[in-house]
Design a protein around this motif. Sequence first.
Motif, PDB file in Angstrom:
ATOM      1  N   LEU A  30      28.543 -58.858  15.601  1.00  0.00           N
ATOM      2  CA  LEU A  30      29.537 -59.703  15.538  1.00  0.00           C
ATOM      3  C   LEU A  30      30.124 -60.394  17.025  1.00  0.00           C
ATOM      4  N   ASP A  31      29.552 -59.799  17.982  1.00  0.00           N
ATOM      5  CA  ASP A  31      29.918 -60.242  19.310  1.00  0.00           C
ATOM      6  C   ASP A  31      28.979 -61.299  19.665  1.00  0.00           C
ATOM      7  N   GLN A  32      27.948 -61.456  18.949  1.00  0.00           N
ATOM      8  CA  GLN A  32      26.868 -62.651  19.621  1.00  0.00           C
ATOM      9  C   GLN A  32      27.501 -64.113  19.032  1.00  0.00           C
ATOM     10  N   ASN A  33      27.165 -64.947  19.896  1.00  0.00           N
ATOM     11  CA  ASN A  33      27.709 -66.244  19.717  1.00  0.00           C
ATOM     12  C   ASN A  33      26.613 -67.078  18.760  1.00  0.00           C
ATOM     13  N   GLU A  34      26.741 -67.436  17.893  1.00  0.00           N
ATOM     14  CA  GLU A  34      25.751 -67.885  16.602  1.00  0.00           C
ATOM     15  C   GLU A  34      25.813 -69.495  17.022  1.00  0.00           C
ATOM     16  N   HIS A  35      26.794 -70.016  17.453  1.00  0.00           N
ATOM     17  CA  HIS A  35      27.032 -71.532  17.698  1.00  0.00           C
ATOM     18  C   HIS A  35      25.877 -72.152  18.505  1.00  0.00           C
ATOM     19  N   ARG A  36      25.774 -71.477  19.564  1.00  0.00           N
ATOM     20  CA  ARG A  36      24.445 -71.851  20.418  1.00  0.00           C
ATOM     21  C   ARG A  36      23.155 -72.130  19.817  1.00  0.00           C
ATOM     22  N   ALA A 181      35.776 -54.137   9.894  1.00  0.00           N
ATOM     23  CA  ALA A 181      35.278 -55.650  10.524  1.00  0.00           C
ATOM     24  C   ALA A 181      36.275 -56.401  11.332  1.00  0.00           C
ATOM     25  N   SER A 182      37.670 -56.342  10.828  1.00  0.00           N
ATOM     26  CA  SER A 182      38.777 -57.035  11.743  1.00  0.00           C
ATOM     27  C   SER A 182      38.981 -56.341  12.797  1.00  0.00           C
ATOM     28  N   LEU A 183      39.004 -55.092  13.059  1.00  0.00           N
ATOM     29  CA  LEU A 183      39.194 -54.250  14.157  1.00  0.00           C
ATOM     30  C   LEU A 183      37.990 -54.544  15.116  1.00  0.00           C
ATOM     31  N   ARG A 185      36.528 -57.282  15.483  1.00  0.00           N
ATOM     32  CA  ARG A 185      36.513 -58.643  16.232  1.00  0.00           C
ATOM     33  C   ARG A 185      37.416 -58.703  17.330  1.00  0.00           C
ATOM     34  N   GLU A 186      38.658 -57.943  16.817  1.00  0.00           N
ATOM     35  CA  GLU A 186      39.820 -57.808  17.821  1.00  0.00           C
ATOM     36  C   GLU A 186      39.399 -57.013  18.830  1.00  0.00           C
ATOM     37  N   PHE A 187      38.685 -55.865  18.841  1.00  0.00           N
ATOM     38  CA  PHE A 187      38.291 -55.216  20.087  1.00  0.00           C
ATOM     39  C   PHE A 187      36.892 -55.649  20.865  1.00  0.00           C
ATOM     40  N   GLY A 188      36.297 -56.576  20.158  1.00  0.00           N
ATOM     41  CA  GLY A 188      35.234 -57.257  20.743  1.00  0.00           C
ATOM     42  C   GLY A 188      33.855 -56.505  20.652  1.00  0.00           C
ATOM     43  N   VAL A 189      33.851 -55.803  19.552  1.00  0.00           N
ATOM     44  CA  VAL A 189      32.519 -55.013  19.644  1.00  0.00           C
ATOM     45  C   VAL A 189      32.135 -55.330  18.182  1.00  0.00           C
ATOM     46  N   ASN A 190      30.859 -54.809  17.966  1.00  0.00           N
ATOM     47  CA  ASN A 190      30.276 -54.607  16.531  1.00  0.00           C
ATOM     48  C   ASN A 190      30.871 -53.596  15.775  1.00  0.00           C
ATOM     49  N   ARG A 191      30.668 -53.599  14.526  1.00  0.00           N
ATOM     50  CA  ARG A 191      30.888 -52.670  13.600  1.00  0.00           C
ATOM     51  C   ARG A 191      30.246 -51.370  13.864  1.00  0.00           C
ATOM     52  N   ALA A 192      29.080 -51.047  14.365  1.00  0.00           N
ATOM     53  CA  ALA A 192      28.358 -50.110  14.705  1.00  0.00           C
ATOM     54  C   ALA A 192      29.102 -49.246  15.624  1.00  0.00           C
TER      55      ALA A 192
END
Length: 224
Positions: A30-36, A181-183, A185-192
Amino acid sequence: MPKVIKPKATPKTDRHPKGQRVGYVRVSSLDQNEHRQLEGMDLDKTFLDKASGKDVKRSQLTAMLDFVREGDSVFCHSMDRLGRNLGDLRNLVDLMTERGISVHFLKEGLTFTGEDAPMANLMLSVMGAVAQFERDLIRERQREGIELAKRAGAYKGRKRKFSPERAAELSRRLAEGEEKASLAREFGVNRATVYRYLGWAAAETASRAKKPRSAKRGRSSSGA
């Protein structure tokens, strides 16, 4: 032989015009930037997977294969975004080119249409094999390094990303039923990472629960 997802038959009424430019993007967390990956490209439709590339069981990869048709072009940032092992990569490219769909890898500067010269096919096999070898070598070195550190007593496991206060807040909000999933994103980590902290919190709670009982047994024994 790696298993490749076969596209479903799409009703003619849902078919899009030929010649669509379709992007496929994959990020591992979740914390990787897909837009690049396909930034600045003029695309008609883009499919994004936030998943490991260890196999082809990816929802948006399946959706992309169902969507594309003869005359379309599929664009990927690099080979490893489409497949992380040579077998999957080769099969996916063949599956699309056999249907008249061209496949473009931007980083490597390679295009496959099904009528490729032997040299292009050789490049796909060689570069895919080299990438797979490098990933396997990195994993082997990591395992060897961890084993050596354990023997020297220097390995303490994965470093936690949060302070005790942040970890406590995460555990509390998980216990209150907030979505992982929302947590994440908020904490800047992945679900794992969220699942790991949930496991650590449960283990620490169980450990604390055992200590008072042990102390009581110790006092009872000394009193006897």
